[in-house]
Design a protein around this motif. Structure first.
Motif, mmCIF file in Angstrom:
data_model
loop_
_atom_site.group_PDB
_atom_site.id
_atom_site.type_symbol
_atom_site.label_atom_id
_atom_site.label_comp_id
_atom_site.label_asym_id
_atom_site.label_seq_id
_atom_site.Cartn_x
_atom_site.Cartn_y
_atom_site.Cartn_z
ATOM 1 N N ASN A 1 18.864 27.894 22.730
ATOM 2 C CA ASN A 1 18.076 26.614 22.516
ATOM 3 C C ASN A 1 17.888 26.335 21.022
ATOM 4 O O ASN A 1 17.269 27.439 20.468
ATOM 5 C CB ASN A 1 16.668 26.863 23.249
ATOM 6 N N THR B 1 16.602 22.749 27.585
ATOM 7 C CA THR B 1 17.686 22.661 27.338
ATOM 8 C C THR B 1 18.383 22.037 26.301
ATOM 9 O O THR B 1 17.697 20.879 25.898
ATOM 10 C CB THR B 1 18.728 22.293 28.659
ATOM 11 N N HIS C 1 18.643 26.506 41.011
ATOM 12 C CA HIS C 1 19.609 27.142 39.867
ATOM 13 C C HIS C 1 20.574 25.860 40.007
ATOM 14 O O HIS C 1 21.319 25.491 40.926
ATOM 15 C CB HIS C 1 20.415 27.982 40.214
ATOM 16 N N HIS D 1 23.058 23.158 36.973
ATOM 17 C CA HIS D 1 23.948 22.985 35.537
ATOM 18 C C HIS D 1 23.965 21.383 35.587
ATOM 19 O O HIS D 1 23.958 20.664 36.660
ATOM 20 C CB HIS D 1 25.017 23.670 35.409
ATOM 21 N N CYS E 1 27.185 27.024 41.544
ATOM 22 C CA CYS E 1 27.225 27.654 40.008
ATOM 23 C C CYS E 1 28.490 28.536 40.185
ATOM 24 O O CYS E 1 28.518 29.280 41.017
ATOM 25 C CB CYS E 1 26.169 28.199 39.656
ATOM 26 N N HIS F 1 21.958 32.252 32.048
ATOM 27 C CA HIS F 1 23.233 31.601 31.391
ATOM 28 C C HIS F 1 22.799 30.270 31.198
ATOM 29 O O HIS F 1 22.140 29.461 32.117
ATOM 30 C CB HIS F 1 24.252 31.944 32.087
ATOM 31 N N ASN F 2 23.560 29.652 30.338
ATOM 32 C CA ASN F 2 23.814 28.278 30.442
ATOM 33 C C ASN F 2 25.062 27.702 30.449
ATOM 34 O O ASN F 2 25.958 28.344 29.792
ATOM 35 C CB ASN F 2 23.389 27.610 28.904
ATOM 36 N N GLU G 1 27.472 24.273 30.487
ATOM 37 C CA GLU G 1 27.367 22.463 30.348
ATOM 38 C C GLU G 1 28.913 22.049 30.335
ATOM 39 O O GLU G 1 29.739 22.446 29.882
ATOM 40 C CB GLU G 1 26.703 22.328 29.133
#
Lengths: 137, 137
Positions: free
Chosen positions: A73, B69, B86, B88, B104, B123-124, B126
DNA sequence: TGCGCAATTGCGTATCATTCGCATTTAGCC
DNA sequence: GGCTAAATGCGAATGATACGCAATTGCGCA
């Protein structure tokens, strides 16, 4: 002092400052922030203004020579040479170390999205947790 | 004017401003930035200072009520209620619309990382590209 | 039901990464 | 070697976010 006359991306005017930025990235095994780069260049006895580093990086990114990423972030952007090898990073929550992750779980996943009328151009994936040096357990 | 006395996260002192921030997030189908939130509150005829919004969001994030985010290289952070599902986002490069992605690809992937002595906490992911309204084709 | 105090807010200002403007310098083609 | 567009040095602007402090408010307790 240093001889870095070797590789140079096509279509980019070669200046001392850009050369410095490029070779710092070239010899770094990990992504660096703009100010990291600036410091490393100064450590080599050369001078660069931070805004020049930003401008050089911006150009490199536009030309596809360098990849810009944002870790965890906000904070600041990091840059690395585009070695044309798809990869992601696992970032340590504690020491901020970035460990390259070899394979990518997205390959099979993208076709599913394309079906939903979304034309995928790329993706960012970032895994965070504790590296082995910082593991609290 | 509005009756939003219903749900409230435990362990957080209820103030008018926090209530406003919370209900804006509650009624929004998509993640919002701090200033988006501020504007929406003002549109409801209430006043909040932007720094108060930031403070409220920071608290909510710390308590796990809200998820923060960062979208696309730098820019600003967006916040959404943690609905404990969860997910994205696929972000449109052109109009910045964010489309939730249901499943995911990481589930099977995390165990591999754990073997490399990295303890994964989260985790991220995108995905970026063009949404159907912006598809250049 | 009102008091007291700690927590919160209003408000301004600070910070920090990044970008911009402009005068000066440089790269590299002739 | 000279010329011109492009790049750089330098400082100042910007924009998101954090912070400091005095005034205000929520709410437990009497």
């Amino acid at each position: 002092m240093k001889e870095v006359q070797n590789s140079w991306p096509a279509g980019i005017k070669r200046t001392r400052q850009r050369q410095s930025v490029f070779s710092v990235l070239e010899s770094s095994g990990k992504p660096l922030s703009a100010s990291d780069i600036c410091l490393k260049i100064e450590k080599n006895g050369e001078a660069v203004w931070l805004s020049t580093v930003y401008r050089a990086l911006e150009l490199f990114v536009k030309k596809g020579v360098v990849i810009k990423t944002n870790v965890m972030n906000n904070e600041m952007a990091v840059y690395e040479l585009n070695r044309f090898k798809h990869k992601h990073y696992a970032v340590c929550i504690n020491c901020r170390k970035m460990i390259a992750v070899e394979n990518c779980p997205m390959e099979k996943f993208i076709p599913e999205l394309e079906e939903d009328d979304f034309h995928v151009m790329g993706h960012n994936l970032e895994v965070y947790g504790f590296c082995k040096d910082c593991n609290p357990k």
